[in-house]
Design a protein around this motif. Sequence first.
Motif, short mmCIF file in Angstrom:
data_model
loop_
_atom_site.label_atom_id
_atom_site.label_comp_id
_atom_site.label_asym_id
_atom_site.label_seq_id
_atom_site.Cartn_x
_atom_site.Cartn_y
_atom_site.Cartn_z
N ASP A 40 0.86 -1.18 0.00
CA ASP A 40 0.00 0.00 0.00
C ASP A 40 0.90 1.23 0.00
O ASP A 40 1.52 1.57 1.02
N ARG A 42 1.28 5.30 -0.60
CA ARG A 42 0.56 6.57 -0.66
C ARG A 42 1.55 7.69 -0.99
O ARG A 42 2.68 7.69 -0.49
N THR A 59 -5.80 9.89 6.88
CA THR A 59 -6.55 8.87 6.13
C THR A 59 -6.08 7.47 6.50
O THR A 59 -6.88 6.55 6.70
N VAL A 60 -4.76 7.30 6.60
CA VAL A 60 -4.20 6.00 6.98
C VAL A 60 -4.71 5.58 8.35
O VAL A 60 -5.08 4.41 8.58
N VAL A 62 -7.53 6.65 9.90
CA VAL A 62 -8.98 6.41 9.84
C VAL A 62 -9.27 5.04 9.23
O VAL A 62 -10.24 4.37 9.61
N GLN A 63 -8.44 4.62 8.30
CA GLN A 63 -8.65 3.33 7.65
C GLN A 63 -8.20 2.15 8.51
O GLN A 63 -8.30 1.00 8.07
N GLY A 64 -7.73 2.43 9.69
CA GLY A 64 -7.48 1.37 10.66
C GLY A 64 -6.07 0.84 10.71
O GLY A 64 -5.80 -0.15 11.41
N HIS A 65 -5.14 1.45 10.02
CA HIS A 65 -3.75 0.98 10.07
C HIS A 65 -3.14 1.35 11.42
O HIS A 65 -3.43 2.40 12.00
#
Length: 257
Positions: A40, A42, A59-60, A62-65
């Motif tokens: 992944d 970015r 964003t990373v 919020v996406q659960g990383h």
Amino acid sequence: MSSTPAVPLIAVAHGSRDPRSARAVAAAVAAIRTRRPDLDVRLCFLDLSAPSVDQTIDTVAVQGHSAAVVVPLLLGRAFHARVDLPGLLAAAALRHPGLDLVQAEVLGDDDRLVEAVRDRAVAAGATLGDPEVGVVLAAVGSSSETANARTAAIGPRLLAGTGWSGVATCFATAGPALPEAVSRLRSRGAGKIVIAPWFLAPGLLTDRIDATADVHAPDALRADVIGAHPLLAEVALDRYRAGAADLFTAVRTELSA
């Protein structure tokens, strides 16, 4: 048994008002994705282009990383690498306490990037064994004489393995400027001048160098920026792997504490 997914690679570029710069960096990051389709990757920018570092990290998160490796797509360890980016990452760590971030080393003056510049010069028409070729290595420049000396030290490495008459470094924002570099090369017998940018992407500064060359070396061959050269992707992924190793070492240390 399935393997643990790799943590994201956040590639951080300088940013520019010139849209060509963002396109060139995006192409370089696309080459990284091609080499590691499982990863992944970015892209974000420190300034002037979008998305920003903050937006991408948010964003990373919020996406659960739970972790990411930040790879600065920078050729030097100047203010952005030493102060600006660490400050942004420290602030992001406060916003997202569940997200571990590690800043990898900059791309720097890795030998593979020097080789990439040599490849760009050859692609522009410089034959490796031609003793009439003189190369102007054109870089940004710094207010730090030490930083400029480090850039100038790339010259002999660029010359290695060639029959070229010499390499002279010039800077867009400091001295020596391009006319002086061209004069030095001609005094050494260079009949064919090649201008090779020590830049990842085109922009206002490369345009400034080209405009000066139009006046002082109109017959010079113009090499491309490093851009999406395959060796840039290789270096970036090496920085990512080293950063990921540091990240997992830190996590193991925390767990065993």
